[in-house]
Design a protein around this motif. Structure first.
Motif, short mmCIF file in Angstrom:
data_model
loop_
_atom_site.label_atom_id
_atom_site.label_comp_id
_atom_site.label_asym_id
_atom_site.label_seq_id
_atom_site.Cartn_x
_atom_site.Cartn_y
_atom_site.Cartn_z
N LEU A 17 4.43 -8.64 -3.91
CA LEU A 17 3.26 -9.42 -3.51
C LEU A 17 1.96 -8.79 -3.99
CD1 LEU A 17 4.21 -10.45 0.14
CD2 LEU A 17 3.84 -11.99 -1.79
N LEU A 18 1.87 -7.47 -3.88
CA LEU A 18 0.65 -6.78 -4.26
C LEU A 18 0.48 -6.69 -5.77
CD1 LEU A 18 0.74 -3.97 -1.56
CD2 LEU A 18 -0.78 -5.96 -1.61
N SER A 19 1.55 -6.89 -6.52
CA SER A 19 1.48 -6.81 -7.98
C SER A 19 1.11 -8.13 -8.64
CB SER A 19 2.83 -6.34 -8.55
OG SER A 19 3.10 -5.03 -8.13
N LEU A 20 1.24 -9.22 -7.92
CA LEU A 20 0.91 -10.54 -8.47
C LEU A 20 -0.56 -10.84 -8.26
CD1 LEU A 20 4.03 -12.50 -7.21
CD2 LEU A 20 3.55 -11.81 -9.56
N ASP A 21 -1.22 -11.33 -9.30
CA ASP A 21 -2.61 -11.72 -9.15
C ASP A 21 -2.71 -13.23 -8.92
OD1 ASP A 21 -2.33 -12.95 -11.66
OD2 ASP A 21 -3.28 -11.30 -12.73
N GLU A 22 -3.90 -13.76 -8.95
CA GLU A 22 -4.10 -15.19 -8.68
C GLU A 22 -3.36 -16.09 -9.67
OE1 GLU A 22 -5.45 -16.80 -6.09
OE2 GLU A 22 -5.62 -14.81 -5.21
N ARG A 23 -3.22 -15.64 -10.90
CA ARG A 23 -2.52 -16.45 -11.90
C ARG A 23 -1.01 -16.25 -11.83
NH1 ARG A 23 -4.80 -15.47 -17.64
NH2 ARG A 23 -3.51 -13.66 -17.21
N GLY A 24 -0.55 -15.33 -11.02
CA GLY A 24 0.87 -15.06 -10.93
C GLY A 24 1.27 -13.88 -11.79
N GLY A 25 2.48 -13.92 -12.27
CA GLY A 25 2.97 -12.82 -13.09
C GLY A 25 4.25 -13.17 -13.81
N PHE A 27 8.00 -11.92 -15.50
CA PHE A 27 9.11 -11.10 -15.07
C PHE A 27 9.07 -9.69 -15.66
CE2 PHE A 27 13.37 -9.40 -15.11
CZ PHE A 27 13.86 -9.74 -13.86
N THR A 28 9.02 -9.56 -16.99
CA THR A 28 9.13 -8.25 -17.63
C THR A 28 7.96 -7.32 -17.28
OG1 THR A 28 10.46 -9.21 -19.39
CG2 THR A 28 9.49 -7.05 -19.82
N PRO A 29 6.71 -7.78 -17.35
CA PRO A 29 5.62 -6.88 -16.93
C PRO A 29 5.74 -6.46 -15.45
CG PRO A 29 4.72 -8.70 -18.19
CD PRO A 29 6.18 -9.01 -17.95
N GLY A 35 9.03 -0.64 -11.84
CA GLY A 35 10.15 0.26 -12.12
C GLY A 35 11.41 -0.14 -11.37
N ILE A 36 11.68 -1.42 -11.35
CA ILE A 36 12.79 -1.99 -10.59
C ILE A 36 13.84 -2.52 -11.56
CG2 ILE A 36 11.57 -4.21 -10.44
CD1 ILE A 36 12.83 -4.72 -7.75
N ALA A 37 15.09 -2.46 -11.16
CA ALA A 37 16.18 -2.98 -11.99
C ALA A 37 16.05 -4.50 -12.09
CB ALA A 37 17.53 -2.61 -11.40
N PRO A 38 16.37 -5.08 -13.26
CA PRO A 38 16.25 -6.54 -13.43
C PRO A 38 17.02 -7.33 -12.37
CG PRO A 38 16.68 -5.50 -15.54
CD PRO A 38 16.80 -4.43 -14.49
N ARG A 63 2.65 -20.10 -19.48
CA ARG A 63 1.73 -19.77 -20.57
C ARG A 63 2.52 -19.58 -21.87
NH1 ARG A 63 -1.23 -14.95 -17.68
NH2 ARG A 63 0.61 -15.10 -16.39
N HIS A 64 3.75 -19.11 -21.76
CA HIS A 64 4.66 -19.00 -22.91
C HIS A 64 6.00 -19.55 -22.44
CE1 HIS A 64 7.33 -17.42 -25.95
NE2 HIS A 64 6.28 -17.08 -26.67
N PRO A 65 6.52 -20.60 -23.09
CA PRO A 65 7.71 -21.30 -22.57
C PRO A 65 8.97 -20.44 -22.45
CG PRO A 65 7.08 -22.15 -24.73
CD PRO A 65 6.01 -21.19 -24.31
N LEU A 66 9.08 -19.33 -23.17
CA LEU A 66 10.29 -18.53 -23.12
C LEU A 66 10.22 -17.37 -22.12
CD1 LEU A 66 11.11 -18.37 -26.94
CD2 LEU A 66 12.04 -19.92 -25.21
N LEU A 67 9.06 -17.12 -21.54
CA LEU A 67 8.90 -15.98 -20.64
C LEU A 67 8.85 -16.45 -19.19
CD1 LEU A 67 6.19 -14.02 -22.66
CD2 LEU A 67 8.66 -13.66 -22.66
N PRO A 68 9.81 -16.02 -18.37
CA PRO A 68 9.82 -16.42 -16.95
C PRO A 68 8.51 -16.02 -16.27
CG PRO A 68 11.83 -15.24 -17.52
CD PRO A 68 10.91 -15.11 -18.69
N GLU A 69 7.97 -16.97 -15.50
CA GLU A 69 6.68 -16.74 -14.85
C GLU A 69 6.72 -17.25 -13.42
OE1 GLU A 69 1.99 -17.48 -15.95
OE2 GLU A 69 3.55 -17.99 -17.39
N TYR A 70 6.04 -16.52 -12.55
CA TYR A 70 6.04 -16.83 -11.12
C TYR A 70 4.61 -16.90 -10.61
CZ TYR A 70 10.85 -15.45 -11.73
OH TYR A 70 12.14 -15.37 -12.17
#
Length: 181
Positions: A17-25, A27-29, A35-38, A63-70
């Motif tokens: 929760l604390l790592s996500l900003d207003e635009r979300g985030g 998966f890979t970043p 530092g968490i396992a996928p 923002r990029h169709p191949l990158l999972p985003e939340y």
């Protein structure tokens, strides 16, 4: 408020929760930052989606169709504010991340509302087992966060109270969480 504290419990809930900003985030970043396992990140994100905290964007919405985003939902943004309050309280208490342990914050918040006897605490925390409550109380007593004393009235039993260094941060946290409700 106890439900909110229960929803914030877990090793990765607050950091996500604390790592996500207003635009979300993405998966890979997010994985690299935490530092968490996928597989663990995937499981936590799925749980947070099921709890209504996040939305997994479709390929057309990303923002990029191949990158999972939340993206955080309104409920997720509320929980992020609560996570900030929890983080501040944990820093003031100085005993690590109390929210990592199941029922940790909920037990401390319940003690803040003067539920002192084991059964009173258990009844106010719907869903906690006697073993879980006993473990949390024992852990907190050993860490010096709560005091345990014997009461002779009406029959011998233990009373649990917040320790002096914990009282102010937990009281502040209860006010902050109540204001978010």
């Amino acid at each position: 408020m106890l439900k909110l504290s229960r929803e914030l419990t877990g090793q990765w809930t607050l950091p996500i929760l604390l790592s996500l900003d207003e635009r979300g985030g993405r998966f890979t970043p997010l994985q690299n930052k935490l530092g968490i396992a996928p597989s663990r990140l995937t499981a936590n994100l799925k749980k947070m989606i099921a709890d209504g905290l996040l939305i997994h964007l479709s390929p057309q919405e990303r923002r990029h169709p191949l990158l999972p985003e939340y993206v955080l939902t309104d409920k997720g943004r509320l929980h992020r504010e609560a996570a900030r309050a929890v983080q501040l309280s944990e820093e003031q208490i100085g005993h690590g991340r109390l929210s990592d342990k199941a029922w940790g914050l909920s037990v401390l918040l319940t003690l803040n509302y003067n539920h002192e006897r084991f059964q009173d605490i258990r009844q106010s925390l719907t869903g906690i087992t006697p073993r879980q409550l006993s473990l949390r109380l024992h852990d907190f007593h050993d860490a010096g966060l709560i005091h345990k004393q014997v009461s002779e009235e009406p029959r011998p039993s233990f009373l649990y109270r917040l320790g002096q260094p914990v009282q102010q941060p937990i009281h502040r946290l209860s006010i902050d969480l109540a204001s978010l409700m």
